[in-house]
Every structure is written in structure tokens, then in C-alpha cells.
Design a protein around this motif. Sequence first.
Motif, PDB file in Angstrom:
ATOM      1  N   ASP A   1       0.889  -1.162   0.023  1.00 16.04           N
ATOM      2  CA  ASP A   1      -0.157   0.202   0.079  1.00 16.04           C
ATOM      3  C   ASP A   1       0.805   1.266   0.189  1.00 16.04           C
ATOM      4  N   LYS A   2       1.941   1.050   0.697  1.00 19.24           N
ATOM      5  CA  LYS A   2       3.050   2.531   0.693  1.00 19.24           C
ATOM      6  C   LYS A   2       3.480   2.631  -0.651  1.00 19.24           C
ATOM      7  N   ILE A   3       4.009   1.667  -1.326  1.00 16.83           N
ATOM      8  CA  ILE A   3       4.452   1.718  -2.529  1.00 16.83           C
ATOM      9  C   ILE A   3       3.400   2.314  -3.384  1.00 16.83           C
ATOM     10  N   ILE A   4       2.430   1.967  -3.452  1.00 15.11           N
ATOM     11  CA  ILE A   4       1.100   2.300  -4.589  1.00 15.11           C
ATOM     12  C   ILE A   4       0.839   3.842  -4.319  1.00 15.11           C
ATOM     13  N   LYS A   5       0.849   4.164  -2.792  1.00 11.14           N
ATOM     14  CA  LYS A   5       0.591   5.634  -2.522  1.00 11.14           C
ATOM     15  C   LYS A   5       1.759   6.419  -3.002  1.00 11.14           C
ATOM     16  N   GLU A   6       3.042   5.781  -2.742  1.00  2.00           N
ATOM     17  CA  GLU A   6       4.139   6.693  -3.569  1.00  2.00           C
ATOM     18  C   GLU A   6       4.042   6.874  -4.700  1.00  2.00           C
ATOM     19  N   MET A   7       3.643   5.791  -5.552  1.00  2.08           N
ATOM     20  CA  MET A   7       3.537   5.892  -7.052  1.00  2.08           C
ATOM     21  C   MET A   7       2.598   6.929  -7.518  1.00  2.08           C
TER      22      MET A   7
ATOM     23  N   VAL B   1       9.075  10.720   4.325  1.00  2.00           N
ATOM     24  CA  VAL B   1       7.973   9.547   4.486  1.00  2.00           C
ATOM     25  C   VAL B   1       8.508   8.073   4.165  1.00  2.00           C
ATOM     26  N   ALA B   2       8.919   8.264   2.624  1.00  2.00           N
ATOM     27  CA  ALA B   2       9.402   6.837   2.289  1.00  2.00           C
ATOM     28  C   ALA B   2      10.575   6.434   3.041  1.00  2.00           C
ATOM     29  N   LEU B   3      11.599   7.607   3.344  1.00  4.62           N
ATOM     30  CA  LEU B   3      12.921   7.171   4.109  1.00  4.62           C
ATOM     31  C   LEU B   3      12.582   6.507   5.400  1.00  4.62           C
ATOM     32  N   ASP B   4      11.881   7.309   6.139  1.00  2.86           N
ATOM     33  CA  ASP B   4      11.381   6.632   7.444  1.00  2.86           C
ATOM     34  C   ASP B   4      10.755   5.371   7.456  1.00  2.86           C
ATOM     35  N   ASP B   5      10.005   5.115   6.352  1.00  2.20           N
ATOM     36  CA  ASP B   5       9.546   3.711   6.235  1.00  2.20           C
ATOM     37  C   ASP B   5      10.520   2.607   6.017  1.00  2.20           C
ATOM     38  N   VAL B   6      11.323   3.004   5.096  1.00  3.14           N
ATOM     39  CA  VAL B   6      12.313   2.277   4.969  1.00  3.14           C
ATOM     40  C   VAL B   6      13.299   1.738   5.755  1.00  3.14           C
ATOM     41  N   ILE B   7      13.735   2.823   6.772  1.00  4.44           N
ATOM     42  CA  ILE B   7      14.541   2.693   7.808  1.00  4.44           C
ATOM     43  C   ILE B   7      13.779   1.903   8.947  1.00  4.44           C
TER      44      ILE B   7
ATOM     45  N   VAL C   1      22.691   2.430   9.474  1.00  7.18           N
ATOM     46  CA  VAL C   1      21.382   2.866   9.590  1.00  7.18           C
ATOM     47  C   VAL C   1      21.473   4.454   9.983  1.00  7.18           C
ATOM     48  N   GLU C   2      22.253   4.451  11.071  1.00  6.04           N
ATOM     49  CA  GLU C   2      22.229   5.912  11.710  1.00  6.04           C
ATOM     50  C   GLU C   2      23.123   6.854  10.961  1.00  6.04           C
ATOM     51  N   THR C   3      24.189   6.470  10.152  1.00  6.66           N
ATOM     52  CA  THR C   3      24.965   7.377   9.447  1.00  6.66           C
ATOM     53  C   THR C   3      23.973   7.827   8.125  1.00  6.66           C
ATOM     54  N   ILE C   4      23.131   6.857   7.620  1.00  3.29           N
ATOM     55  CA  ILE C   4      22.462   7.229   6.636  1.00  3.29           C
ATOM     56  C   ILE C   4      21.510   8.272   6.837  1.00  3.29           C
ATOM     57  N   LYS C   5      20.885   8.274   8.033  1.00  2.00           N
ATOM     58  CA  LYS C   5      19.910   9.236   8.340  1.00  2.00           C
ATOM     59  C   LYS C   5      20.657  10.457   8.668  1.00  2.00           C
ATOM     60  N   GLU C   6      21.918  10.481   9.109  1.00  3.46           N
ATOM     61  CA  GLU C   6      22.637  11.689   9.228  1.00  3.46           C
ATOM     62  C   GLU C   6      23.024  12.426   7.905  1.00  3.46           C
ATOM     63  N   GLU C   7      23.141  11.645   6.914  1.00  8.96           N
ATOM     64  CA  GLU C   7      23.329  11.956   5.698  1.00  8.96           C
ATOM     65  C   GLU C   7      22.092  12.535   4.896  1.00  8.96           C
TER      66      GLU C   7
ATOM     67  N   LEU D   1      16.007   2.441  -0.878  1.00  7.11           N
ATOM     68  CA  LEU D   1      16.811   3.534  -0.544  1.00  7.11           C
ATOM     69  C   LEU D   1      17.771   4.108  -1.857  1.00  7.11           C
ATOM     70  N   ALA D   2      18.187   3.332  -2.649  1.00 10.55           N
ATOM     71  CA  ALA D   2      18.973   4.040  -3.756  1.00 10.55           C
ATOM     72  C   ALA D   2      18.001   4.859  -4.646  1.00 10.55           C
ATOM     73  N   ASP D   3      16.588   4.376  -4.744  1.00 10.36           N
ATOM     74  CA  ASP D   3      15.670   5.531  -5.497  1.00 10.36           C
ATOM     75  C   ASP D   3      15.480   6.516  -4.742  1.00 10.36           C
TER      76      ASP D   3
END
Length: 292
Positions: A113-119, A215-221, A245-251, A282-284
Motif C-alpha cells: 500500500d505504501k508503494i502504491i501511494k508513493e507511485m 516519509v518513504a525514508l522513514d518507512d524503509v529505515i 542506518v544511523e549514518t544514512i539518517k545523518e546524511e 533507498l537507492a531510489d
Amino acid sequence: MNEKKLSLLLAGMKLFAQKGYHQTSIQEIANEAGVSKGAFYIYFQSKEDFITTVFSHFYTQIKEKMSEVDEKKQPARESLANQIAVLTEYIASYKDLITMHLRENISIGENTDKIIKEMKLQNFYWMKDKITAIYGSKLDDLLIDTIIQLEGLLNGYLKWMVIDNIQVDKNEIGPFIIRRLDEIVQGMLEKEEKPLLSAANIPDTYRYEQQLNQVALDDVIADIGKKLNDLNLDISKKAQLQKVVETIKEEAVKEEPSPIIIQGLLAHFSAIPMLQLESEQLADIFNVELLN
């Protein structure tokens, strides 16, 4: 994506279109792909994880193909026409997946459902940017109405292609739809139409583009955090991945996240099959390629 995993995705889409999502078993997907049921679980935790990956793969492929058109820096009308051609061709190739989704018409799972909403949100911003590039500020008050009418034109033809199996010339549909859009815009401006909808009438998620990636980043993390708890790894390795994970969030909160740093961080996850989907997502989000 390796050949065996892709063959499972294609087999699943075919069976879902024929039988429906809930009526298709994992064993049937494996049989159709010509692999063992055990091989299925090498790549997917469950059928819900599988369908989430199917939609994610579909979504990622469309975005990449649309981005390739943007990179050519064509005039706005030509760019939109070519992207409509790409969309038409890709929808025709994935009719099985769309048929299944239309027929089921139910919530399959939270992640899907999250992916469809993002689309849906990305589609809104794509049309918004293209319409603004073609018509400029003269459509400011009528922008939302124009987006809705363009969406109606596109969806009408694409649904006929999927449901009724009609054939549409991909090279003609883009210019044709743009000409119809020109007539709609010209008519609204000549009659000095008042907007039916404005930015104030739509949900906040449509008004703030930056919310989409956050929102997408928070969900994936969050998904990575859950899976880390289930991974059969020693404590030091889990601690290392949690630091990633923490470093990705900082970046992510930096004004301009470094693609090289992000790529290096994602390499820690992409090597773990259970985290492959999240690595691709995350790459997307960061618009980078996963390192091999």
C-alpha cells in the motif's frame, strides 16, 4: 536483479492475473518459474514480501525509464510526449500486474500500500512539473484542474489497453494527448474559468514534495530495523549495520547528501538478501545506483 529472482517475479505476476493474488500459492509460483519452493524463500520471506517486491520492481523500472527521457533535456512538449510513449509501452508489458491489482481491488499489505501511494504521489508531481514547463505561470490558478484532466486522459487510454486489450500506437498517443490538453487549457483560459480545485483543497501530502522522500525514508529505515532483529548475525555485525542506518539518517538531513557516501553505506545492506528490497528503495530515494 538476478535471473532466477526475476523469473519468480514474472511467474507470480502471470499467475496473479490469471487466478488472483489470494488464490495463488507460493508452490505454484515456484513451479511456474521452474524453481523449487525452497529457492523462493532464498529471495522472499513470504507471499506479501513477494508482492511488495513485484510492485517495487515495477515502480523502479518505470522511474528509471522516465528519468532517461528527462536526461535528454528535450523541449517540454517533446519530453512529455516521449514519456507518455514510455509509460504506454511499459504498461502494455506489465498488463498482468495491473490486471491483478484492478481485479483484487483490496489492500494486499501495508508495505505494498505504501508503494502504491508513493507511485500516486510521484505521478502527481510528474504531471505538475510537465504542465508547468509547457504552460508556465498562466495556469497557476487552474493547475490542479489541469493535472486532474491530464490524468483522466492518460488513465482512460491506459485502462482500455489493459482491460480491453486495445492496441495504441505508442508514438502517436503522446502528441495526441498533448493536443487534447492544449484544447482543454485554451478553452479554460478563453472562458476565464474559475478553478474547481486549488492547492488549498488538496491533502498536505500533495502540496509538499519533500514530504514524499522523507516519509518513504522513514518507512524503509523502520523496515530495516525490524529485519535486523531477525537476521542471524553476531552482535558485532548487527551493531555495525545499525551504525550504517544511523549514518544514512545523518546524511539524509544534509542539504546535499553525498551520492558516493550513500552508495558505500548501501553496499553493507545490498549484500544481504533479506535487505535487498530496502537497499533498492533507498537507492531510489537518494537517486543513486547500487554498487555490484
